[in-house]
Design a protein around this motif. Structure first.
Motif, PDB file in Angstrom:
ATOM      1  N   PHE A 168      -1.986  -8.574   9.629  1.00  0.00           N
ATOM      2  CA  PHE A 168      -1.193  -7.350   9.528  1.00  0.00           C
ATOM      3  C   PHE A 168      -1.812  -6.402   8.510  1.00  0.00           C
ATOM      4  O   PHE A 168      -1.928  -5.193   8.753  1.00  0.00           O
ATOM      5  CB  PHE A 168       0.245  -7.718   9.133  1.00  0.00           C
ATOM      6  CG  PHE A 168       1.254  -6.606   9.298  1.00  0.00           C
ATOM      7  CD1 PHE A 168       1.099  -5.607  10.258  1.00  0.00           C
ATOM      8  CD2 PHE A 168       2.388  -6.561   8.498  1.00  0.00           C
ATOM      9  CE1 PHE A 168       2.039  -4.596  10.414  1.00  0.00           C
ATOM     10  CE2 PHE A 168       3.339  -5.563   8.643  1.00  0.00           C
ATOM     11  CZ  PHE A 168       3.161  -4.580   9.593  1.00  0.00           C
ATOM     12  N   LEU A 169      -2.240  -6.927   7.376  1.00  0.00           N
ATOM     13  CA  LEU A 169      -2.874  -6.091   6.365  1.00  0.00           C
ATOM     14  C   LEU A 169      -4.162  -5.476   6.902  1.00  0.00           C
ATOM     15  O   LEU A 169      -4.433  -4.288   6.671  1.00  0.00           O
ATOM     16  CB  LEU A 169      -3.168  -6.912   5.114  1.00  0.00           C
ATOM     17  CG  LEU A 169      -3.865  -6.181   3.967  1.00  0.00           C
ATOM     18  CD1 LEU A 169      -3.060  -4.967   3.514  1.00  0.00           C
ATOM     19  CD2 LEU A 169      -4.113  -7.134   2.806  1.00  0.00           C
ATOM     20  N   SER A 228       2.856  -4.883   4.980  1.00  0.00           N
ATOM     21  CA  SER A 228       1.686  -5.725   5.238  1.00  0.00           C
ATOM     22  C   SER A 228       1.180  -6.369   3.957  1.00  0.00           C
ATOM     23  O   SER A 228       0.729  -7.529   3.968  1.00  0.00           O
ATOM     24  CB  SER A 228       0.583  -4.910   5.915  1.00  0.00           C
ATOM     25  OG  SER A 228      -0.037  -4.013   5.014  1.00  0.00           O
ATOM     26  N   ILE A 266       4.599  -8.239  14.381  1.00  0.00           N
ATOM     27  CA  ILE A 266       3.185  -7.937  14.130  1.00  0.00           C
ATOM     28  C   ILE A 266       2.404  -7.932  15.445  1.00  0.00           C
ATOM     29  O   ILE A 266       1.537  -7.073  15.668  1.00  0.00           O
ATOM     30  CB  ILE A 266       2.586  -8.947  13.131  1.00  0.00           C
ATOM     31  CG1 ILE A 266       3.244  -8.772  11.755  1.00  0.00           C
ATOM     32  CG2 ILE A 266       1.071  -8.765  13.020  1.00  0.00           C
ATOM     33  CD1 ILE A 266       2.872  -9.849  10.758  1.00  0.00           C
TER      34      ILE A 266
END
Length: 305
Positions: free
Chosen positions: A153-154, A141, A96
């Motif tokens: 990450f999302l 994610s 990430i």
């Protein structure tokens, strides 16, 4: 207004200990996930995220390496949700970090087009897997967020989706197209179900409903690249007329999805599309799209299998 989004049993509430699947889940956790990570490292996929590749160097990044990495993150996330593993979690966090460093200012994420052909972003959606990789990264994610509660990450992928939303659509200046390799559509529905933001369902719907309409997007895109779609440089299975069902049947783009009566083409592409159609039909309560899904279901189960 109450959401009509489907709410299946949360996967984190399901435990399988014995029987057929129990030992296989353990094998996946203890052996398969670490083994795949080793292959990602040994093949150069993880190293490619450092964006150090130059022409003439080995291990030239491949257009869909990002999807391979994303699928591993998704699998690792499902495992982490049930069995915390600091080593695996650290490996995911390091990946990430690398994606965060490589994300463009406009939100774009793609290793191949960042280091190999940065001037050709979104010029060959037909075969270059940009939207496919985006879909798998989004699913990864989502899985990592649901497993750990960490949203970094999302949040990165939501920025990427907003970039895609700006680039693709029916408005002047937008790309009036859809993925060559389906996958993003169902990932967008999953994002909608998490956030309940209608814009993500709308984008999934656009990609699904635009598919197969004429003039064919893949041909318009080819002409923009200066290519003749009737004499494509892509041979055999990527050729527009590879299947008798019609041009681009390999991609399930020979007809609008509601007019397709038989399952055609690349099976993985098809199942991603059909799953997204079913999800969209449920969440929009669209009976005509349900009927299209049922027609294709019968073709798959009674004829193609």
């Amino acid at each position: 207004m109450e959401s009509t989004a489907m709410k299946p049993i949360e996967w984190k509430k399901v435990r399988i200990f014995e029987g057929f699947w129990g030992p296989r889940i353990e094998t996946n956790r203890k052996i398969t996930i670490p083994a795949i990570y080793a292959q990602l490292r040994n093949s150069g996929r993880l190293e490619s995220l450092r964006l150090q590749w130059k022409p003439g160097m080995p291990n030239k990044p491949h257009p869909y390496w990002d999807s391979d990495i994303a699928k591993w993150i998704e699998a690792a996330s499902y495992s982490l949700a049930m069995h915390p593993d600091p080593e695996i979690e650290t490996a995911v966090e390091q990946i990430i970090d690398l994606y965060a460093q490589g994300q463009w200012a406009d939100g774009y994420i793609n290793t191949y087009f960042t280091v190999v052909e940065p001037s050709k972003r979104w010029t060959n959606v037909y075969v270059m897997h940009e939207l496919y990789c985006a879909g798998h990264l989004l699913e990864a994610s989502l899985a990592y967020y649901l497993a750990t509660g960490r949203s970094r990450f999302l949040d990165m992928l939501i920025r990427f989706i907003h970039h895609i939303e700006e680039r693709f659509g029916p408005l002047p200046g937008q790309i009036k197209g859809y993925p060559g390799h389906e996958e993003l559509e169902l990932a967008l529905v999953r994002l909608y179900r998490l956030t309940l933001e209608q814009r993500y369902l709308n984008l999934a719907s656009y990609f699904i409903e635009e598919r197969g309409r004429q003039p064919y997007f893949f041909e318009l895109e080819a002409r923009m690249r200066g290519e003749d779609p009737d004499h494509s440089p892509y041979k055999e299975i990527l050729n527009k007329n590879y299947l008798p069902a019609g041009p681009y049947a390999l991609f399930q783009a020979h007809l609008p999805v509601r007019e397709q009566k038989t399952a055609e083409g690349h099976a993985v592409r098809a199942m991603y599309l059909y799953a997204a159609m079913a999800d969209l039909a449920k969440d929009t309560q669209d009976d005509t799209l349900v009927a299209a899904c049922e027609t294709l279901w019968k073709s798959v189960t009674r004829k193609r299998m």
